[in-house]
Design a protein around this motif. Sequence first.
Motif, PDB file in Angstrom:
ATOM      1  N   LEU A 190       0.853  -1.175   0.000  1.00  0.00           N
ATOM      2  CA  LEU A 190       0.000   0.000   0.000  1.00  0.00           C
ATOM      3  C   LEU A 190       0.900   1.241   0.000  1.00  0.00           C
ATOM      4  O   LEU A 190       1.912   1.273   0.701  1.00  0.00           O
ATOM      5  N   ASN A 191       0.561   2.222  -0.803  1.00  0.00           N
ATOM      6  CA  ASN A 191       1.374   3.426  -0.911  1.00  0.00           C
ATOM      7  C   ASN A 191       1.515   4.087   0.464  1.00  0.00           C
ATOM      8  O   ASN A 191       0.530   4.231   1.184  1.00  0.00           O
ATOM      9  N   PRO A 192       2.725   4.503   0.827  1.00  0.00           N
ATOM     10  CA  PRO A 192       2.917   5.123   2.146  1.00  0.00           C
ATOM     11  C   PRO A 192       2.170   6.453   2.312  1.00  0.00           C
ATOM     12  O   PRO A 192       1.955   6.906   3.439  1.00  0.00           O
ATOM     13  N   ASN A 193       1.748   7.060   1.212  1.00  0.00           N
ATOM     14  CA  ASN A 193       1.029   8.337   1.293  1.00  0.00           C
ATOM     15  C   ASN A 193      -0.481   8.184   1.465  1.00  0.00           C
ATOM     16  O   ASN A 193      -1.204   9.178   1.392  1.00  0.00           O
ATOM     17  N   VAL A 194      -0.967   6.961   1.692  1.00  0.00           N
ATOM     18  CA  VAL A 194      -2.415   6.792   1.878  1.00  0.00           C
ATOM     19  C   VAL A 194      -2.919   7.572   3.088  1.00  0.00           C
ATOM     20  O   VAL A 194      -4.081   7.962   3.125  1.00  0.00           O
ATOM     21  N   CYS A 195      -2.039   7.831   4.041  1.00  0.00           N
ATOM     22  CA  CYS A 195      -2.448   8.602   5.221  1.00  0.00           C
ATOM     23  C   CYS A 195      -2.866  10.027   4.841  1.00  0.00           C
ATOM     24  O   CYS A 195      -3.558  10.698   5.607  1.00  0.00           O
ATOM     25  N   LYS A 196      -2.488  10.465   3.640  1.00  0.00           N
ATOM     26  CA  LYS A 196      -2.868  11.805   3.163  1.00  0.00           C
ATOM     27  C   LYS A 196      -4.244  11.816   2.504  1.00  0.00           C
ATOM     28  O   LYS A 196      -4.742  12.878   2.147  1.00  0.00           O
ATOM     29  N   ILE A 197      -4.849  10.641   2.317  1.00  0.00           N
ATOM     30  CA  ILE A 197      -6.185  10.566   1.717  1.00  0.00           C
ATOM     31  C   ILE A 197      -7.195  10.829   2.814  1.00  0.00           C
ATOM     32  O   ILE A 197      -7.308  10.061   3.767  1.00  0.00           O
ATOM     33  N   LYS A 198      -7.898  11.925   2.692  1.00  0.00           N
ATOM     34  CA  LYS A 198      -8.867  12.320   3.714  1.00  0.00           C
ATOM     35  C   LYS A 198     -10.154  12.751   3.021  1.00  0.00           C
ATOM     36  O   LYS A 198     -10.165  13.058   1.850  1.00  0.00           O
ATOM     37  N   GLY A 199     -11.238  12.753   3.764  1.00  0.00           N
ATOM     38  CA  GLY A 199     -12.495  13.221   3.225  1.00  0.00           C
ATOM     39  C   GLY A 199     -13.596  12.194   3.383  1.00  0.00           C
ATOM     40  O   GLY A 199     -13.403  11.134   3.969  1.00  0.00           O
ATOM     41  N   VAL A 200     -14.754  12.543   2.840  1.00  0.00           N
ATOM     42  CA  VAL A 200     -15.945  11.713   2.997  1.00  0.00           C
ATOM     43  C   VAL A 200     -16.232  10.955   1.711  1.00  0.00           C
ATOM     44  O   VAL A 200     -16.177  11.518   0.620  1.00  0.00           O
ATOM     45  N   ILE A 201     -16.511   9.672   1.866  1.00  0.00           N
ATOM     46  CA  ILE A 201     -16.956   8.836   0.750  1.00  0.00           C
ATOM     47  C   ILE A 201     -18.022   7.907   1.303  1.00  0.00           C
ATOM     48  O   ILE A 201     -17.864   7.332   2.367  1.00  0.00           O
ATOM     49  N   CYS A 202     -19.127   7.802   0.599  1.00  0.00           N
ATOM     50  CA  CYS A 202     -20.256   6.964   1.024  1.00  0.00           C
ATOM     51  C   CYS A 202     -20.719   7.318   2.435  1.00  0.00           C
ATOM     52  O   CYS A 202     -21.130   6.448   3.208  1.00  0.00           O
ATOM     53  N   GLY A 203     -20.619   8.587   2.794  1.00  0.00           N
ATOM     54  CA  GLY A 203     -21.101   9.046   4.093  1.00  0.00           C
ATOM     55  C   GLY A 203     -20.148   8.821   5.253  1.00  0.00           C
ATOM     56  O   GLY A 203     -20.490   9.101   6.393  1.00  0.00           O
ATOM     57  N   TYR A 204     -18.951   8.324   4.994  1.00  0.00           N
ATOM     58  CA  TYR A 204     -17.976   8.055   6.052  1.00  0.00           C
ATOM     59  C   TYR A 204     -16.680   8.787   5.766  1.00  0.00           C
ATOM     60  O   TYR A 204     -16.254   8.873   4.619  1.00  0.00           O
ATOM     61  N   ARG A 205     -16.034   9.276   6.822  1.00  0.00           N
ATOM     62  CA  ARG A 205     -14.703   9.854   6.673  1.00  0.00           C
ATOM     63  C   ARG A 205     -13.727   8.701   6.511  1.00  0.00           C
ATOM     64  O   ARG A 205     -13.640   7.851   7.383  1.00  0.00           O
ATOM     65  N   VAL A 206     -13.011   8.655   5.400  1.00  0.00           N
ATOM     66  CA  VAL A 206     -12.135   7.513   5.119  1.00  0.00           C
ATOM     67  C   VAL A 206     -11.084   7.309   6.206  1.00  0.00           C
ATOM     68  O   VAL A 206     -10.767   6.167   6.546  1.00  0.00           O
ATOM     69  N   GLU A 207     -10.578   8.382   6.746  1.00  0.00           N
ATOM     70  CA  GLU A 207      -9.521   8.264   7.747  1.00  0.00           C
ATOM     71  C   GLU A 207     -10.025   7.714   9.084  1.00  0.00           C
ATOM     72  O   GLU A 207      -9.244   7.325   9.940  1.00  0.00           O
ATOM     73  N   GLU A 208     -11.353   7.650   9.260  1.00  0.00           N
ATOM     74  CA  GLU A 208     -11.929   7.160  10.516  1.00  0.00           C
ATOM     75  C   GLU A 208     -12.519   5.749  10.404  1.00  0.00           C
ATOM     76  O   GLU A 208     -13.029   5.222  11.385  1.00  0.00           O
ATOM     77  N   ILE A 209     -12.449   5.140   9.240  1.00  0.00           N
ATOM     78  CA  ILE A 209     -13.000   3.792   9.063  1.00  0.00           C
ATOM     79  C   ILE A 209     -12.090   2.812   9.801  1.00  0.00           C
ATOM     80  O   ILE A 209     -10.886   2.737   9.533  1.00  0.00           O
TER      81      ILE A 209
END
Length: 116
Positions: free
Chosen positions: A67-86
């Motif tokens: 997995l790309n080490p920069n995935v931690c920079k992907i933030k925001g809402v998708i399908c009603g959920y904050r991706v960083e909080e899943i």
Amino acid sequence: MKKHRIFTTSFASVYPHYITKAEKKSRTKAEVDTIICWLTGYSDKALQQQIEARVDFETFFEQAPELNPNVCKIKGVICGYRVEEIEDELMRKIRYLDKLVDELARGKAMEKILRE
């Protein structure tokens, strides 16, 4: 505990929807492939092998080289959920992919999508 349905869904069955979503907004299959390879570490050839093998999402991400080490920079809402909080790791990876394809379809520049 029962697995979420998306985990056992074949990646190959969803992949054309990613392409369609991008192409409707004048983006390309090559850009979608670039995003997927950036996220997972697959080469173009390995990505096509995964699609041809019709692996499910769980296997697709289990077999991903890195997995790309920069995935931690992907933030925001998708399908009603904050991706960083899943909390579920596999679901978070799937939503990362959804978020990146969504950004592509919304016209975001590839450099920004790939967190360069």
